[in-house]
Design a protein around this motif. Structure first.
Motif, PDB file in Angstrom:
ATOM      1  N   UNK A   1       0.680  -1.410   0.234  1.00 33.09           N
ATOM      2  CA  UNK A   1      -0.096   0.031  -0.329  1.00 33.09           C
ATOM      3  C   UNK A   1       1.127   1.389  -0.125  1.00 33.09           C
ATOM      4  N   UNK A   2       0.256   2.210  -0.782  1.00 32.20           N
ATOM      5  CA  UNK A   2       0.848   3.563  -0.527  1.00 32.20           C
ATOM      6  C   UNK A   2      -0.216   4.375   0.424  1.00 32.20           C
ATOM      7  N   UNK A   3       1.157   5.656   0.902  1.00 28.50           N
ATOM      8  CA  UNK A   3       0.553   6.749   1.567  1.00 28.50           C
ATOM      9  C   UNK A   3       1.244   7.830   1.053  1.00 28.50           C
TER      10      UNK A   3
ATOM     11  N   UNK B   1      -7.275   0.976  -6.951  1.00 27.41           N
ATOM     12  CA  UNK B   1      -6.863   2.219  -5.734  1.00 27.41           C
ATOM     13  C   UNK B   1      -8.378   2.632  -5.623  1.00 27.41           C
ATOM     14  N   UNK B   2      -8.077   3.044  -4.114  1.00 28.46           N
ATOM     15  CA  UNK B   2      -9.568   3.401  -3.236  1.00 28.46           C
ATOM     16  C   UNK B   2      -9.382   4.888  -2.774  1.00 28.46           C
ATOM     17  N   UNK B   3     -10.224   6.392  -2.658  1.00 34.22           N
ATOM     18  CA  UNK B   3      -9.861   7.426  -2.110  1.00 34.22           C
ATOM     19  C   UNK B   3     -10.460   6.587  -0.860  1.00 34.22           C
ATOM     20  N   UNK B   4      -9.360   7.103  -0.155  1.00 37.14           N
ATOM     21  CA  UNK B   4      -9.506   6.549   2.058  1.00 37.14           C
ATOM     22  C   UNK B   4      -8.964   8.512   2.145  1.00 37.14           C
TER      23      UNK B   4
ATOM     24  N   UNK C   1      -5.991   4.941  -1.125  1.00 35.72           N
ATOM     25  CA  UNK C   1      -5.667   4.376  -0.561  1.00 35.72           C
ATOM     26  C   UNK C   1      -5.070   3.233  -2.332  1.00 35.72           C
ATOM     27  N   UNK C   2      -3.915   2.473  -2.212  1.00 32.43           N
ATOM     28  CA  UNK C   2      -3.644   1.738  -2.971  1.00 32.43           C
ATOM     29  C   UNK C   2      -3.545  -0.343  -2.320  1.00 32.43           C
ATOM     30  N   UNK C   3      -3.458  -0.930  -3.421  1.00 35.00           N
ATOM     31  CA  UNK C   3      -3.381  -2.442  -3.259  1.00 35.00           C
ATOM     32  C   UNK C   3      -2.545  -2.901  -4.216  1.00 35.00           C
TER      33      UNK C   3
ATOM     34  N   UNK D   1      -2.415   7.506  -9.588  1.00 36.97           N
ATOM     35  CA  UNK D   1      -3.835   6.839 -10.206  1.00 36.97           C
ATOM     36  C   UNK D   1      -4.658   7.081  -8.400  1.00 36.97           C
ATOM     37  N   UNK D   2      -3.692   7.219  -7.260  1.00 42.20           N
ATOM     38  CA  UNK D   2      -4.326   6.823  -6.481  1.00 42.20           C
ATOM     39  C   UNK D   2      -4.574   8.275  -5.933  1.00 42.20           C
ATOM     40  N   UNK D   3      -3.741   9.265  -5.613  1.00 39.92           N
ATOM     41  CA  UNK D   3      -3.699  10.742  -5.867  1.00 39.92           C
ATOM     42  C   UNK D   3      -5.215  11.186  -6.750  1.00 39.92           C
ATOM     43  N   UNK D   4      -5.299  10.396  -8.044  1.00 42.97           N
ATOM     44  CA  UNK D   4      -5.617  11.767  -8.677  1.00 42.97           C
ATOM     45  C   UNK D   4      -7.786  10.862  -9.066  1.00 42.97           C
ATOM     46  N   UNK D   5      -6.881   9.277  -8.057  1.00 44.90           N
ATOM     47  CA  UNK D   5      -8.845   8.491  -7.175  1.00 44.90           C
ATOM     48  C   UNK D   5      -9.113   9.490  -6.208  1.00 44.90           C
TER      49      UNK D   5
END
Lengths: 79, 380
Positions: B209-211, B243-246, B259-261, B277-281
């Protein structure tokens, strides 16, 4: 004698040699911004990594070590 | 006195150490990094009533009740931000309605929020969302400090620790990389995704996961932890990368963005393509994120299992495991520690341990350990 310029960091005037960056000007004040608990902080890496020299210039947050100081410039450390 | 050696000083290892030491057992915590320095420090520390299987729900609900009974010191930065789940369309809104009933059945109040009110609660949210679901009892903590606090409690109850790299584990014994060994009646493997390096048959793999965290703001950007309704699909899904917005507000005025997985990635490098991708989401839901300044980004490895349930219990005589919580290790730590301790001490478990049995993936069903034989006896 080298040419000196003056800028303001949080309304404190500081004079530095022309060609200095803003992080150097912050160091000449003995540091500038404060941690979230109010402890004094100062630039560390001088190469754009640590973000300890971050300042606001004209509504944009940037790194003082990557920003050339200019005569009459006004930056803030608190947004 | 029964001697336990716990491998791993993350949220799970320290919680297990605390539980066993306070039960009067002889406890040694073995770890090579700082306390709470692995996935514990990499995550968001969200204590979240995430809907899931009946087993997941029971473990989460028990754990959230135990977290409420802990009084954490100020440095754990407990933030009573709740969770605001947001839906983009009527299909997602229907999912949130069912989620509300699952949570209410489990005893967690959950409030449906009409679209108009979303904008009042969170002005930064995009204006065309279909609605939301608010769970006010969810909280966020600074997990590495919580792990340090549980270690302090374990230490006060007599637990010791040994800082050493573990080379191998076996029933009743740990071998260190420096050649020394540690004997115990029971070894507990609680090293997250790295547990599989010590016990290769363990059905656990890293899920990266990325943060990203922003600089401080003088005024709050958001007030709740905001999660898109599709997050649960990302968390429970099997995609190679999702990726999902969290997004979480921090007490400092910073914003923590996930968040990413990712499956099958062994290296911890920050990957710009995934980060983007995560930030765009996140910006799809919170367009104002583009005004914020990124301060740092990092990654962590969730310990994932094939069926999404953690591994809690005996692997064999003298060797037990507590890992495989995927994204819920902080949320589920207290109930995991309680259950594991009850199993290894031979006490009656508070919740049914069957869904988390580490032997459930065995080709032939392993004989369930006989509690009389496997219990290590009452602790004096």
């Amino acid at each position: 004698m080298s040419l000196r310029i003056q800028l303001w960091i949080d309304d404190r005037a500081v004079s530095v040699p022309a060609g200095s960056n803003v992080a150097a000007a912050m160091l000449s004040l003995g540091g500038a911004h404060r941690s979230v608990h109010g402890e004094p902080r100062a630039p560390v890496c001088g190469m754009g990594v640590c973000w300890e020299c971050r300042v606001w210039l004209d509504g944009i947050e940037t790194r003082g070590c990557l920003l050339s100081a200019a005569d009459g410039m006004r930056v803030r450390t608190d947004g | 006195m029964t001697r336990f050696a716990i491998v791993g000083a993350g949220m799970i290892g320290t919680a297990v150490a605390c539980e066993l030491a306070e039960a009067g057992a002889d406890v040694v915590l073995v770890h090579d990094g700082p306390v709470g320095g692995g996935a514990t420090a990499a995550g968001m520390g969200h204590l979240v009533a995430l809907p899931g299987s009946p087993g997941q729900t029971e473990l989460t609900q028990r754990s959230l009740a135990l977290w409420r009974s802990h009084s954490l010191p100020d440095d754990c930065e407990t933030l009573c931000c709740g969770t605001l789940w947001v839906a983009r369309d009527t299909r997602e809104l229907e999912e949130l309605v069912s989620q509300a009933w699952v949570l209410r059945d489990a005893g967690t109040p959950a409030e449906l929020i009409p679209a108009k009110r979303l904008r009042v609660l969170e002005p930064e949210l995009r204006p065309d969302l279909a609605g939301g679901l608010r769970v006010l009892s969810d909280r966020a903590i600074y997990a590495p400090r919580a792990a340090a606090e549980l270690w302090r409690r374990a230490h006060s109850a007599g637990a010791r620790r040994r800082q050493a790299r573990v080379a191998a584990v076996a029933a009743g014994q740990i071998q260190m990389a420096n050649g020394t060994t540690l004997e115990a009646d029971c070894v507990v493997l609680a090293a997250g995704d790295r547990s599989r390096l010590l016990w290769p048959q363990l059905p656990v793999r890293p899920r990266k996961g990325h943060l990203l965290i922003t600089t401080r703001r003088a005024t709050p950007f958001i007030y709740h932890q905001i999660i898109e309704a599709g997050y649960t699909r990302s968390a429970h899904g099997r995609a190679d990368a999702s990726v999902a917005c969290n997004v979480q507000p921090r007490p400092t005025g910073q914003v923590l963005i996930g968040s990413s997985r990712q499956e099958g990635i062994e290296h911890a490098d920050v990957e710009p393509a995934i980060l983007q991708r995560m930030l765009q989401r996140a910006a799809t839901y919170l367009p104002g994120i583009e005004r914020l300044t990124a301060l740092r980004a990092w990654t962590g490895m969730r310990a994932a299992t094939p069926d999404g349930e953690p591994l809690i219990g005996w692997i064999e005589d003298g060797l037990a495991v507590a890992t495989g919580h995927e994204g819920l290790g902080i949320t589920q730590a207290p109930a995991t520690a309680e259950l594991l301790s009850q199993l290894v001490l031979g006490w009656r478990p508070t919740i049914d341990p069957a869904p988390y049995c580490p032997q459930r993936f065995a080709a032939k069903p392993a004989r369930r350990p006989d509690p009389e034989r496997h219990a290590l006896g009452a602790v004096p």
